[in-house]
Write a protein that holds these residues in place. Structure first.
Motif, PDB file in Angstrom:
ATOM      1  N   THR A  55       1.111  -1.134   0.009  1.00 20.12           N
ATOM      2  CA  THR A  55      -0.180  -0.563   0.218  1.00 20.12           C
ATOM      3  C   THR A  55       1.114   1.155  -0.334  1.00 20.12           C
ATOM      4  OG1 THR A  55      -0.090   0.135   2.327  1.00 20.12           O
ATOM      5  CG2 THR A  55      -1.779  -0.964   0.850  1.00 20.12           C
ATOM      6  N   GLU A  56       2.113   0.648   1.144  1.00 19.38           N
ATOM      7  CA  GLU A  56       2.780   2.299   1.197  1.00 19.38           C
ATOM      8  C   GLU A  56       3.738   2.784  -0.017  1.00 19.38           C
ATOM      9  OE1 GLU A  56       5.533  -0.383   2.628  1.00 19.38           O
ATOM     10  OE2 GLU A  56       3.091  -0.449   1.992  1.00 19.38           O
ATOM     11  N   ASP A  57       3.533   1.686  -0.994  1.00 14.85           N
ATOM     12  CA  ASP A  57       3.751   2.197  -2.833  1.00 14.85           C
ATOM     13  C   ASP A  57       2.949   2.700  -3.764  1.00 14.85           C
ATOM     14  OD1 ASP A  57       5.983   0.438  -2.007  1.00 14.85           O
ATOM     15  OD2 ASP A  57       5.903  -0.964  -4.241  1.00 14.85           O
ATOM     16  N   ILE A  58       1.755   2.126  -3.539  1.00 15.48           N
ATOM     17  CA  ILE A  58       0.533   2.702  -4.361  1.00 15.48           C
ATOM     18  C   ILE A  58       0.076   4.012  -3.481  1.00 15.48           C
ATOM     19  CG2 ILE A  58      -1.944   2.372  -4.467  1.00 15.48           C
ATOM     20  CD1 ILE A  58      -1.395  -0.542  -4.477  1.00 15.48           C
ATOM     21  N   ASP A  59       0.506   4.728  -1.960  1.00 14.91           N
ATOM     22  CA  ASP A  59       0.312   5.803  -2.339  1.00 14.91           C
ATOM     23  C   ASP A  59       0.893   6.587  -2.909  1.00 14.91           C
ATOM     24  OD1 ASP A  59      -1.745   5.176  -0.602  1.00 14.91           O
ATOM     25  OD2 ASP A  59      -0.605   4.591   1.238  1.00 14.91           O
ATOM     26  N   ALA A  60       2.764   6.360  -2.930  1.00 15.08           N
ATOM     27  CA  ALA A  60       3.341   7.382  -3.687  1.00 15.08           C
ATOM     28  C   ALA A  60       2.781   7.480  -5.321  1.00 15.08           C
ATOM     29  CB  ALA A  60       4.872   6.183  -3.683  1.00 15.08           C
ATOM     30  N   ALA A  61       2.462   6.794  -5.528  1.00 14.08           N
ATOM     31  CA  ALA A  61       2.168   6.759  -6.909  1.00 14.08           C
ATOM     32  C   ALA A  61       0.784   7.512  -6.998  1.00 14.08           C
ATOM     33  CB  ALA A  61       1.546   4.848  -7.950  1.00 14.08           C
ATOM     34  N   LEU A  62       0.041   7.526  -6.086  1.00 20.92           N
ATOM     35  CA  LEU A  62      -1.468   7.863  -5.940  1.00 20.92           C
ATOM     36  C   LEU A  62      -0.857   9.462  -6.118  1.00 20.92           C
ATOM     37  CD1 LEU A  62      -3.593   5.867  -3.489  1.00 20.92           C
ATOM     38  CD2 LEU A  62      -4.140   6.727  -6.118  1.00 20.92           C
ATOM     39  N   ASP A  63      -0.082   9.605  -5.004  1.00 24.15           N
ATOM     40  CA  ASP A  63       1.172  10.968  -4.805  1.00 24.15           C
ATOM     41  C   ASP A  63       1.273  11.605  -6.262  1.00 24.15           C
ATOM     42  OD1 ASP A  63       0.169  11.139  -2.151  1.00 24.15           O
ATOM     43  OD2 ASP A  63       2.033  10.608  -1.425  1.00 24.15           O
ATOM     44  N   CYS A  64       1.229  11.411  -6.732  1.00 26.26           N
ATOM     45  CA  CYS A  64       2.273  11.474  -8.830  1.00 26.26           C
ATOM     46  C   CYS A  64       1.546  11.538  -9.871  1.00 26.26           C
ATOM     47  CB  CYS A  64       2.872  10.457  -8.815  1.00 26.26           C
ATOM     48  SG  CYS A  64       4.804  10.105  -7.754  1.00 26.26           S
ATOM     49  N   ASP A  65       0.205  11.283  -8.698  1.00 28.57           N
ATOM     50  CA  ASP A  65      -1.471  12.146  -9.903  1.00 28.57           C
ATOM     51  C   ASP A  65      -1.215  10.800 -11.180  1.00 28.57           C
ATOM     52  OD1 ASP A  65      -1.987  13.957  -8.059  1.00 28.57           O
ATOM     53  OD2 ASP A  65      -0.580  15.445  -9.260  1.00 28.57           O
ATOM     54  N   VAL A  66      -0.499  10.067 -10.818  1.00 28.91           N
ATOM     55  CA  VAL A  66      -1.195   8.892 -12.398  1.00 28.91           C
ATOM     56  C   VAL A  66      -2.232   8.849 -12.944  1.00 28.91           C
ATOM     57  CG1 VAL A  66       1.628   8.305 -11.949  1.00 28.91           C
ATOM     58  CG2 VAL A  66      -0.490   7.010 -10.954  1.00 28.91           C
ATOM     59  N   ASP A  67      -3.046   8.118 -13.770  1.00 28.93           N
ATOM     60  CA  ASP A  67      -3.465   6.976 -14.473  1.00 28.93           C
ATOM     61  C   ASP A  67      -3.928   5.678 -13.390  1.00 28.93           C
ATOM     62  OD1 ASP A  67      -4.344   9.516 -15.703  1.00 28.93           O
ATOM     63  OD2 ASP A  67      -2.347   9.129 -17.376  1.00 28.93           O
ATOM     64  N   GLY A  68      -2.558   5.234 -13.078  1.00 32.05           N
ATOM     65  CA  GLY A  68      -2.858   3.594 -13.008  1.00 32.05           C
ATOM     66  C   GLY A  68      -1.532   3.137 -12.148  1.00 32.05           C
ATOM     67  N   ILE A  69      -1.756   2.054 -11.662  1.00 29.71           N
ATOM     68  CA  ILE A  69      -0.467   1.131 -11.913  1.00 29.71           C
ATOM     69  C   ILE A  69      -0.236   0.138 -12.258  1.00 29.71           C
ATOM     70  CG2 ILE A  69      -0.844   2.854  -9.825  1.00 29.71           C
ATOM     71  CD1 ILE A  69      -1.494  -0.218  -8.389  1.00 29.71           C
ATOM     72  N   ILE A  70       1.014  -0.321 -12.139  1.00 32.62           N
ATOM     73  CA  ILE A  70       1.743  -1.654 -13.019  1.00 32.62           C
ATOM     74  C   ILE A  70       2.000  -1.910 -11.263  1.00 32.62           C
ATOM     75  CG2 ILE A  70       2.905  -3.404 -14.037  1.00 32.62           C
ATOM     76  CD1 ILE A  70       2.869   0.104 -15.136  1.00 32.62           C
ATOM     77  N   THR A  71       1.141  -3.210 -10.649  1.00 29.92           N
ATOM     78  CA  THR A  71       1.987  -3.354  -9.322  1.00 29.92           C
ATOM     79  C   THR A  71       2.065  -4.895  -9.181  1.00 29.92           C
ATOM     80  OG1 THR A  71       1.361  -3.746  -6.604  1.00 29.92           O
ATOM     81  CG2 THR A  71      -0.141  -3.999  -8.985  1.00 29.92           C
ATOM     82  N   PHE A  72       3.163  -5.296  -8.583  1.00 31.42           N
ATOM     83  CA  PHE A  72       3.955  -6.557  -8.927  1.00 31.42           C
ATOM     84  C   PHE A  72       4.085  -7.397  -7.879  1.00 31.42           C
ATOM     85  CE2 PHE A  72       7.653  -3.663  -8.891  1.00 31.42           C
ATOM     86  CZ  PHE A  72       8.624  -5.066  -7.872  1.00 31.42           C
ATOM     87  N   VAL A  73       4.120  -8.625  -8.351  1.00 29.91           N
ATOM     88  CA  VAL A  73       5.079  -9.414  -7.014  1.00 29.91           C
ATOM     89  C   VAL A  73       5.428 -10.714  -7.877  1.00 29.91           C
ATOM     90  CG1 VAL A  73       3.272 -10.749  -7.018  1.00 29.91           C
ATOM     91  CG2 VAL A  73       4.169 -10.743  -4.667  1.00 29.91           C
ATOM     92  N   GLY A  74       6.851 -11.344  -7.127  1.00 29.62           N
ATOM     93  CA  GLY A  74       7.428 -12.846  -7.634  1.00 29.62           C
ATOM     94  C   GLY A  74       5.977 -14.120  -7.754  1.00 29.62           C
ATOM     95  N   THR A  75       6.614 -14.534  -7.980  1.00 32.06           N
ATOM     96  CA  THR A  75       4.769 -15.885  -8.679  1.00 32.06           C
ATOM     97  C   THR A  75       5.807 -17.265  -8.472  1.00 32.06           C
ATOM     98  OG1 THR A  75       5.028 -15.497 -10.666  1.00 32.06           O
ATOM     99  CG2 THR A  75       3.203 -14.829  -9.342  1.00 32.06           C
ATOM    100  N   SER A  76       7.520 -17.264  -9.115  1.00 35.12           N
ATOM    101  CA  SER A  76       7.508 -18.796  -9.996  1.00 35.12           C
ATOM    102  C   SER A  76       8.001 -19.045  -8.239  1.00 35.12           C
ATOM    103  CB  SER A  76       9.283 -18.089 -10.682  1.00 35.12           C
ATOM    104  OG  SER A  76       9.739 -17.526 -10.284  1.00 35.12           O
TER     105      SER A  76
END
Length: 233
Positions: free
Chosen positions: A96-117
């Motif tokens: 959520t802290e990463d997403i909050d940082a993106a929101l503070d930048c006024d972006v239209d959207g995000i690419i959110t990632f996590v390792g899956t292998s």
């Protein structure tokens, strides 16, 4: 003796390649391109690149990874407020802290990632498969609740078990993700392999599927091409 099969994708099978007519181009030069050794863009250089990408009618521009630093946040926010026709995205971890940082930048959207292998889960992140699903669910829910376009990216997807890949993409889809990404993080898959993998995924996934492929020995720019299921022949 080194087992070379450990380092390559198990989806490298021969198949006939075809391409859909409806392709969205998503450019990661400003983020992934800057990870090339010796490359560090100034704000002015990033703006110049973003203007050119927008001039070329690139559909989506990944402006950066806002949580990394104040300087990165400044550049992402500046690009997001330039009034480009392109959709401006920021990269985040499933935090959520990463997403909050993106929101503070006024972006239209995000690419959110996590390792899956299993390689990433066991040796890099030290979490279980269920932990990864929980992280993705929380991140997608949080971002959608804040009105963002959301693409969920499975890091090292091309070395991830196919059934687990379907499970985690399916959960992202249930949570309202607009798109899922196949990230070839280690450059392990061939054109035949990615063709096979996408064909398998579209059997179960009903939202856009993107491919983010690497050939780091030759290029410093990554382009991701999302496919709609109905367009994949």
């Amino acid at each position: 003796m080194i087992n070379l099969q450990y380092f390559i994708s198990h989806y490298n099978k021969e198949s006939e390649l075809t391409f859909p007519e409806d392709i969205t181009i998503y450019d990661t030069t400003l983020r992934d391109g800057e990870q090339t050794p010796g490359v560090c863009f100034s704000l002015d250089e990033k703006l110049e690149i973003a203007r050119k990408l927008d001039q070329f009618k690139i559909h989506q521009i990944e402006a950066g990874f806002p949580i990394v630093s104040e300087k990165e946040r400044e550049s992402v926010k500046t690009i997001a407020n330039e009034g480009f026709d392109a959709t401006i995205l920021g990269l985040t971890r499933t935090k959520t802290e990463d997403i909050d940082a993106a929101l503070d930048c006024d972006v239209d959207g995000i690419i959110t990632f996590v390792g899956t292998s299993d390689i990433h889960l066991d040796h890099k992140m030290h979490i279980t498969r269920q932990d990864a699903i929980n992280l993705s669910e929380t991140a997608v829910d949080y971002a959608k609740d804040h009105g963002l376009f959301v693409a969920f990216s499975a890091e090292d997807a091309t070395r991830t078990d196919i059934e687990f890949l379907k499970r985690i993409y399916g959960k992202a889809q249930e949570c309202g993700a607009d798109r899922v990404h196949i990230a070839d993080t280690t450059g392990a898959i061939t054109p035949q392999g990615i063709d096979y993998l996408v064909r398998e995924l579209v059997k179960d996934i009903d939202i856009d599927i993107a491919v983010h492929l690497h050939n780091d020995l030759l290029v410093s720019e990554q382009v991701t091409l999302p496919w709609k299921n109905s367009s994949w022949q």
